[in-house]
Design a protein around this motif. Structure first.
Motif, PDB file in Angstrom:
ATOM      1  N   LEU A  83     -11.081   5.196   1.978  1.00 32.28           N
ATOM      2  CA  LEU A  83     -10.651   4.796   1.075  1.00 32.28           C
ATOM      3  C   LEU A  83     -10.264   3.459   0.063  1.00 32.28           C
ATOM      4  N   ALA A  84     -11.246   3.011   0.499  1.00 30.26           N
ATOM      5  CA  ALA A  84     -11.871   1.902   0.074  1.00 30.26           C
ATOM      6  C   ALA A  84     -11.992   2.875  -1.889  1.00 30.26           C
ATOM      7  N   ARG A  85     -12.378   3.478  -2.005  1.00 28.91           N
ATOM      8  CA  ARG A  85     -12.609   4.391  -3.404  1.00 28.91           C
ATOM      9  C   ARG A  85     -12.014   4.812  -3.475  1.00 28.91           C
ATOM     10  N   LEU A  86     -10.976   5.518  -2.862  1.00 29.06           N
ATOM     11  CA  LEU A  86      -9.708   6.053  -3.766  1.00 29.06           C
ATOM     12  C   LEU A  86      -8.543   4.554  -4.141  1.00 29.06           C
ATOM     13  N   TRP A  87      -8.980   3.337  -3.410  1.00 30.20           N
ATOM     14  CA  TRP A  87      -8.154   2.660  -3.808  1.00 30.20           C
ATOM     15  C   TRP A  87      -8.283   2.374  -5.253  1.00 30.20           C
ATOM     16  N   ALA A  88      -9.978   2.182  -5.406  1.00 23.01           N
ATOM     17  CA  ALA A  88     -10.034   1.432  -6.348  1.00 23.01           C
ATOM     18  C   ALA A  88     -10.581   2.372  -7.859  1.00 23.01           C
ATOM     19  N   PHE A  89     -10.199   3.183  -7.417  1.00 26.03           N
ATOM     20  CA  PHE A  89     -10.346   4.837  -8.379  1.00 26.03           C
ATOM     21  C   PHE A  89      -8.357   4.932  -9.027  1.00 26.03           C
ATOM     22  N   ALA A  90      -7.263   4.730  -7.904  1.00 30.50           N
ATOM     23  CA  ALA A  90      -6.555   5.112  -8.259  1.00 30.50           C
ATOM     24  C   ALA A  90      -5.717   3.503  -9.187  1.00 30.50           C
ATOM     25  N   LEU A  91      -6.251   2.240  -8.685  1.00 28.00           N
ATOM     26  CA  LEU A  91      -5.829   0.912  -9.558  1.00 28.00           C
ATOM     27  C   LEU A  91      -6.804   1.369 -10.666  1.00 28.00           C
ATOM     28  N   ALA A 100      -0.391   2.341  -7.577  1.00 24.65           N
ATOM     29  CA  ALA A 100      -1.487   3.309  -6.897  1.00 24.65           C
ATOM     30  C   ALA A 100      -0.781   3.263  -6.045  1.00 24.65           C
ATOM     31  N   ARG A 101      -0.546   2.194  -5.226  1.00 21.92           N
ATOM     32  CA  ARG A 101      -0.359   2.359  -3.657  1.00 21.92           C
ATOM     33  C   ARG A 101       1.373   3.672  -3.531  1.00 21.92           C
ATOM     34  N   ARG A 102       2.315   3.625  -5.262  1.00 21.83           N
ATOM     35  CA  ARG A 102       3.085   4.617  -5.222  1.00 21.83           C
ATOM     36  C   ARG A 102       2.350   5.998  -5.056  1.00 21.83           C
ATOM     37  N   PHE A 103       1.383   5.601  -5.817  1.00 17.35           N
ATOM     38  CA  PHE A 103       0.626   7.902  -6.050  1.00 17.35           C
ATOM     39  C   PHE A 103      -0.379   7.968  -4.810  1.00 17.35           C
ATOM     40  N   LEU A 104      -0.652   6.937  -4.241  1.00 16.55           N
ATOM     41  CA  LEU A 104      -1.389   7.440  -3.006  1.00 16.55           C
ATOM     42  C   LEU A 104      -0.944   7.594  -1.523  1.00 16.55           C
ATOM     43  N   SER A 105       0.851   7.243  -1.547  1.00 16.77           N
ATOM     44  CA  SER A 105       1.338   7.476  -0.638  1.00 16.77           C
ATOM     45  C   SER A 105       2.418   7.992  -0.898  1.00 16.77           C
ATOM     46  N   GLU A 106       3.000   8.820  -2.008  1.00 17.26           N
ATOM     47  CA  GLU A 106       3.716  10.033  -2.133  1.00 17.26           C
ATOM     48  C   GLU A 106       3.132  10.931  -1.877  1.00 17.26           C
ATOM     49  N   PRO A 116      -1.689  11.331  -0.875  1.00 10.66           N
ATOM     50  CA  PRO A 116      -2.879  11.888  -0.547  1.00 10.66           C
ATOM     51  C   PRO A 116      -3.880  10.568  -0.072  1.00 10.66           C
ATOM     52  N   LEU A 117      -3.388  10.245   0.481  1.00 12.83           N
ATOM     53  CA  LEU A 117      -3.549   9.473   2.004  1.00 12.83           C
ATOM     54  C   LEU A 117      -3.843  10.469   3.240  1.00 12.83           C
ATOM     55  N   ASP A 118      -3.108  10.949   3.000  1.00 19.27           N
ATOM     56  CA  ASP A 118      -3.598  12.363   4.013  1.00 19.27           C
ATOM     57  C   ASP A 118      -4.405  13.135   3.820  1.00 19.27           C
ATOM     58  N   VAL A 119      -3.995  13.787   2.549  1.00 17.75           N
ATOM     59  CA  VAL A 119      -5.420  15.012   2.158  1.00 17.75           C
ATOM     60  C   VAL A 119      -6.489  14.337   2.390  1.00 17.75           C
ATOM     61  N   ALA A 120      -6.940  12.590   1.522  1.00 18.64           N
ATOM     62  CA  ALA A 120      -7.942  12.334   2.314  1.00 18.64           C
ATOM     63  C   ALA A 120      -8.878  11.605   2.897  1.00 18.64           C
ATOM     64  N   ARG A 121      -7.695  12.293   4.149  1.00 18.03           N
ATOM     65  CA  ARG A 121      -8.756  12.076   5.888  1.00 18.03           C
ATOM     66  C   ARG A 121     -10.018  12.663   6.467  1.00 18.03           C
ATOM     67  N   THR A 122      -9.871  14.051   5.348  1.00 15.80           N
ATOM     68  CA  THR A 122     -11.602  14.508   4.793  1.00 15.80           C
ATOM     69  C   THR A 122     -12.361  14.088   3.761  1.00 15.80           C
ATOM     70  N   ASP A 123     -13.528  14.306   3.363  1.00 14.29           N
ATOM     71  CA  ASP A 123     -14.475  14.151   2.665  1.00 14.29           C
ATOM     72  C   ASP A 123     -13.872  14.819   1.446  1.00 14.29           C
ATOM     73  N   GLY A 125     -11.026  16.819   1.301  1.00 13.58           N
ATOM     74  CA  GLY A 125      -9.776  16.530   0.199  1.00 13.58           C
ATOM     75  C   GLY A 125      -9.998  15.075  -0.273  1.00 13.58           C
ATOM     76  N   ALA A 126     -10.475  14.176   0.178  1.00 11.53           N
ATOM     77  CA  ALA A 126     -10.676  12.561  -1.014  1.00 11.53           C
ATOM     78  C   ALA A 126     -11.264  13.759  -2.269  1.00 11.53           C
ATOM     79  N   HIS A 127     -11.898  14.231  -2.246  1.00 16.19           N
ATOM     80  CA  HIS A 127     -12.720  14.702  -3.754  1.00 16.19           C
ATOM     81  C   HIS A 127     -11.893  15.429  -4.542  1.00 16.19           C
ATOM     82  N   THR A 128     -10.854  16.005  -3.766  1.00 15.53           N
ATOM     83  CA  THR A 128      -9.736  16.960  -4.422  1.00 15.53           C
ATOM     84  C   THR A 128      -8.365  15.720  -5.239  1.00 15.53           C
ATOM     85  N   VAL A 129      -8.228  14.782  -3.824  1.00 11.69           N
ATOM     86  CA  VAL A 129      -7.193  13.074  -4.782  1.00 11.69           C
ATOM     87  C   VAL A 129      -8.585  12.795  -5.821  1.00 11.69           C
ATOM     88  N   GLU A 130     -10.292  12.879  -5.737  1.00 10.86           N
ATOM     89  CA  GLU A 130     -10.321  11.890  -6.716  1.00 10.86           C
ATOM     90  C   GLU A 130     -10.439  13.424  -7.935  1.00 10.86           C
TER      91      GLU A 130
END
Length: 142
Positions: A83-91, A100-106, A116-123, A125-130
């Motif tokens: 989550l920290a990695r996704l937050w830093a990248f989104a920011l 950044a919050r809007r991107f992750l939560s919509e 994106p936050l739901d998809v990122a529950r797995t590694d 999924g997180a790579h897909t968001v990245e």
């Protein structure tokens, strides 16, 4: 490309016991288990008005036990680091906390309408968001 380990460590509030300068430093901290404060910090950044968000990362009963120990397990720390990695990248991509919050939560069309936050529950999924964030940052279709 994502963000560096130092940026992720800043989001987590790590580095007080020595600098986190490399992926290896971050991996070693992760193996020991992050302090519970790292989870609190990431949750405040991503979902500042949602106290229930922590329960989506770590179950409430488990979190109560971890608070007594003041340390997360390696597996729990991996979730928080993701989550920290996704937050830093989104920011980095959006340049603004609220965007950044809007991107992750919509819901996102490239995630079949999932957040994106739901998809990122797995590694994976997180790579897909990245990948989407990388496409946004470097100008390819996202």
């Amino acid at each position: 490309m994502t963000v560096g380990s130092g940026e992720v460590a800043k989001v987590l509030g790590l580095g007080r016991n020595g600098p986190i300068e490399s992926g290896l430093d971050l991996a070693e901290a992760l193996e020991k288990g992050f302090p519970v404060a790292a989870l609190d910090r990431v949750c405040r950044l991503i979902a500042p008005g949602d106290p229930a968000f922590r329960g989506h990362v770590i179950a409430r009963a488990t979190l109560a036990r971890r608070k007594r120990q003041n340390r997360l397990t390696t597996e729990e720390s991996e979730r928080v680091e993701r989550l920290a990695r996704l937050w830093a990248f989104a920011l980095d991509v959006w340049g603004d906390d609220e965007a950044a919050r809007r991107f992750l939560s919509e819901p996102h069309p490239l995630l079949r309408g999932r957040r994106p936050l739901d998809v990122a529950r797995t590694d994976v999924g997180a790579h897909t968001v990245e990948e989407i964030l990388g496409r946004l940052k470097y100008g390819t279709a996202a």
